[in-house]
Enzyme design. Structure first.
Site, PDB file in Angstrom:
ATOM      1  N   HIS A  44      -1.853  -8.032 -28.730  1.00  0.00           N
ATOM      2  CA  HIS A  44      -1.815  -8.308 -27.299  1.00  0.00           C
ATOM      3  C   HIS A  44      -1.793  -9.820 -27.049  1.00  0.00           C
ATOM      4  O   HIS A  44      -1.931 -10.622 -27.976  1.00  0.00           O
ATOM      5  CB  HIS A  44      -3.016  -7.664 -26.611  1.00  0.00           C
ATOM      6  CG  HIS A  44      -2.946  -6.173 -26.574  1.00  0.00           C
ATOM      7  ND1 HIS A  44      -3.889  -5.392 -25.926  1.00  0.00           N
ATOM      8  CD2 HIS A  44      -2.046  -5.294 -27.117  1.00  0.00           C
ATOM      9  CE1 HIS A  44      -3.563  -4.116 -26.056  1.00  0.00           C
ATOM     10  NE2 HIS A  44      -2.469  -4.030 -26.781  1.00  0.00           N
ATOM     11  N   GLU A  46      -3.904 -11.922 -25.657  1.00  0.00           N
ATOM     12  CA  GLU A  46      -5.100 -12.693 -26.012  1.00  0.00           C
ATOM     13  C   GLU A  46      -5.157 -12.965 -27.514  1.00  0.00           C
ATOM     14  O   GLU A  46      -5.538 -14.057 -27.944  1.00  0.00           O
ATOM     15  CB  GLU A  46      -6.372 -11.937 -25.579  1.00  0.00           C
ATOM     16  CG  GLU A  46      -6.464 -11.679 -24.095  1.00  0.00           C
ATOM     17  CD  GLU A  46      -5.896 -10.331 -23.676  1.00  0.00           C
ATOM     18  OE1 GLU A  46      -6.473  -9.709 -22.768  1.00  0.00           O
ATOM     19  OE2 GLU A  46      -4.873  -9.890 -24.258  1.00  0.00           O
ATOM     20  N   CYS A  71      -8.372  -5.712 -22.571  1.00  0.00           N
ATOM     21  CA  CYS A  71      -8.628  -4.295 -22.838  1.00  0.00           C
ATOM     22  C   CYS A  71      -9.974  -4.100 -23.521  1.00  0.00           C
ATOM     23  O   CYS A  71     -10.505  -4.993 -24.182  1.00  0.00           O
ATOM     24  CB  CYS A  71      -7.503  -3.697 -23.675  1.00  0.00           C
ATOM     25  SG  CYS A  71      -7.345  -4.397 -25.326  1.00  0.00           S
ATOM     26  N   CYS A  80      -9.359  -6.405 -26.937  1.00  0.00           N
ATOM     27  CA  CYS A  80      -9.250  -7.853 -26.786  1.00  0.00           C
ATOM     28  C   CYS A  80     -10.551  -8.460 -26.269  1.00  0.00           C
ATOM     29  O   CYS A  80     -10.865  -9.610 -26.579  1.00  0.00           O
ATOM     30  CB  CYS A  80      -8.107  -8.193 -25.829  1.00  0.00           C
ATOM     31  SG  CYS A  80      -6.478  -7.836 -26.522  1.00  0.00           S
ATOM     32  N   THR A 198      28.727  10.033 -11.244  1.00  0.00           N
ATOM     33  CA  THR A 198      28.971   8.676 -11.752  1.00  0.00           C
ATOM     34  C   THR A 198      29.411   8.724 -13.208  1.00  0.00           C
ATOM     35  O   THR A 198      30.283   7.966 -13.639  1.00  0.00           O
ATOM     36  CB  THR A 198      27.705   7.811 -11.594  1.00  0.00           C
ATOM     37  OG1 THR A 198      27.355   7.750 -10.217  1.00  0.00           O
ATOM     38  CG2 THR A 198      27.932   6.402 -12.119  1.00  0.00           C
ATOM     39  N   ARG A 209      25.466  -5.693 -22.234  1.00  0.00           N
ATOM     40  CA  ARG A 209      26.384  -6.435 -23.100  1.00  0.00           C
ATOM     41  C   ARG A 209      26.741  -7.829 -22.583  1.00  0.00           C
ATOM     42  O   ARG A 209      27.172  -8.684 -23.371  1.00  0.00           O
ATOM     43  CB  ARG A 209      27.662  -5.636 -23.323  1.00  0.00           C
ATOM     44  CG  ARG A 209      28.430  -5.306 -22.051  1.00  0.00           C
ATOM     45  CD  ARG A 209      29.499  -4.254 -22.277  1.00  0.00           C
ATOM     46  NE  ARG A 209      30.199  -3.905 -21.034  1.00  0.00           N
ATOM     47  CZ  ARG A 209      29.737  -3.031 -20.156  1.00  0.00           C
ATOM     48  NH1 ARG A 209      28.555  -2.443 -20.365  1.00  0.00           N
ATOM     49  NH2 ARG A 209      30.412  -2.753 -19.065  1.00  0.00           N
ATOM     50  N   GLY A 288      25.114   7.918  -8.515  1.00  0.00           N
ATOM     51  CA  GLY A 288      25.999   7.504  -7.437  1.00  0.00           C
ATOM     52  C   GLY A 288      25.362   7.621  -6.070  1.00  0.00           C
ATOM     53  O   GLY A 288      24.147   7.624  -5.916  1.00  0.00           O
ATOM     54  N   THR A 291      22.761  10.539  -5.539  1.00  0.00           N
ATOM     55  CA  THR A 291      21.480  10.292  -6.208  1.00  0.00           C
ATOM     56  C   THR A 291      20.684   9.211  -5.474  1.00  0.00           C
ATOM     57  O   THR A 291      19.492   9.368  -5.209  1.00  0.00           O
ATOM     58  CB  THR A 291      21.713   9.879  -7.673  1.00  0.00           C
ATOM     59  OG1 THR A 291      22.421  10.918  -8.348  1.00  0.00           O
ATOM     60  CG2 THR A 291      20.396   9.631  -8.390  1.00  0.00           C
TER      61      THR A 291
END
Length: 346
Positions: A44, A46, A71, A80, A198, A209, A288, A291
């Site tokens: 984590h 920390e 945590c 942590c 879609t 990409r 699309g 939705t």
């Protein structure tokens, strides 16, 4: 804390399903250590910040700034809060209380039990904005939802069939620069969703990409399981397809995950329950029109980003409409991006 938030942004995609936390360690007003959450299963923020300190003897007179409460439970890594105690860091500044029931104040309790001076609520609003995906997942039991579409100046988001080519491929409305921005947005989200129309019309890749980053998990709503090997996404092993519970198929015959929902009942809640169980913290919805409109009508969405070009179609598929004022607008070349937040507090 501002620096901790900036660091945390480096982990937004790779940390999923963990929160993307940032941490800074300061000694006599000088930063001596920094860190952010490693990819899932790794250390984590920390841990990484403490490990980056060249002279650990300085920790006993240092301050630790962290965007989210340390945590207090054993998961993939040890707590942590215990690490902070063992390094005898005397002062800790926290942006947000962690709503995860496994933490939820327990990390602060551990620190205070060992006489560590704890200040919470530092840049709390900024930390909430940064951790909005994690907070939504914990508090609303669903992924954080961002809607996105491109539309023409006369508010169409797709052309008529006559305007399209014979092959299934995207019909670009926005500029190349705007499309690169969309790929950047995709790289920040854990999953991306489209409907079957879609898929049929655009045969998309749903990847990043045009930028450097991680691809989101592609998700398709395809009640009759009509996708076949002619579509780019078919061979993507991360693909998730939601089908109607009456559709017959053999999972072993498909190279992707298939999940059932009952399309005779309310679909959105069923879909989001599945994604919550899969620990998907954020969902980017790209279409699309049907939705997108279903999510808008339900009121179950958090952000929307609408790219408007200067083109006009005169006819086609009407773009969705959000009856809110945008929080702000941005221009990329000739395109205008309007940003919306579905929150009464914004």
């Amino acid at each position: 804390m501002n620096r901790a938030i900036e660091l945390a942004k480096n982990a937004i995609r790779s940390a999923y399903p963990n929160p993307a936390v940032g941490c800074v360690i300061v000694h006599q007003n000088k930063i001596i250590g920094e860190g952010y959450t490693s990819p899932y299963g790794g250390p984590h923020a920390e841990v990484n910040a403490i490990a980056s300190v060249k002279d650990p003897s300085l920790l006993i007179d240092s301050e630790l700034y962290v965007t989210l409460e340390p945590c207090a439970h054993f998961g993939k890594t040890p707590p942590c809060a215990n690490l902070i105690v063992s390094n005898k860091i005397p002062r800790v500044f926290i942006g947000l209380l962690d709503p995860n029931p496994q933490v939820a104040g327990k990390g602060i309790e551990i620190l205070k039990e060992h006489n560590i001076d704890v200040t919470r609520g530092v840049l709390e609003k900024d930390c909430k904005k940064h951790h909005r995906r994690f907070l939504c997942f914990q508090e609303n039991k669903r992924p954080y939802i961002t809607l996105k579409w491109a539309e023409t100046k006369d508010h169409f988001m797709a052309p008529t069939k006559k305007m399209r080519s014979q092959t299934a491929e995207p019909y670009w409305i926005s500029s190349r620069a705007s499309r690169a921005r969309v790929h950047l947005w995709r790289s920040k989200e854990q999953a991306i969703l489209i409907g079957v129309n879609t898929l049929r019309e655009d045969n998309p890749l749903l990847d990043v990409r045009m930028v450097h980053g991680m691809n989101p998990i592609p998700i398709i709503i395809d009640p009759k399981l009509s996708i076949d090997s002619s579509y780019h996404l078919y061979s993507n092993p991360d693909l998730i397809v939601f089908v109607d519970c009456t559709t017959k198929y053999k999972q072993e015959e498909y190279p992707f995950r298939i999940l059932k929902i009952d399309f005779s009942k309310e679909v959105i809640h069923q879909l989001l329950e599945h994604l919550y169980r899969l620990k998907i913290l954020s969902l980017f919805i790209e279409g699309g029109a049907y939705t997108l409109n279903e999510f808008i009508k339900s009121g179950i969405w958090d952000e929307a980003r609408v790219i408007q070009s200067t083109n006009e179609f005169k006819d086609g598929i009407k773009a969705p409409e959000i009856k809110l004022n945008p929080t702000h607008k941005e221009f990329i070349e000739s395109d205008c991006i309007s940003y919306y937040i579905n929150s009464p507090n914004e």
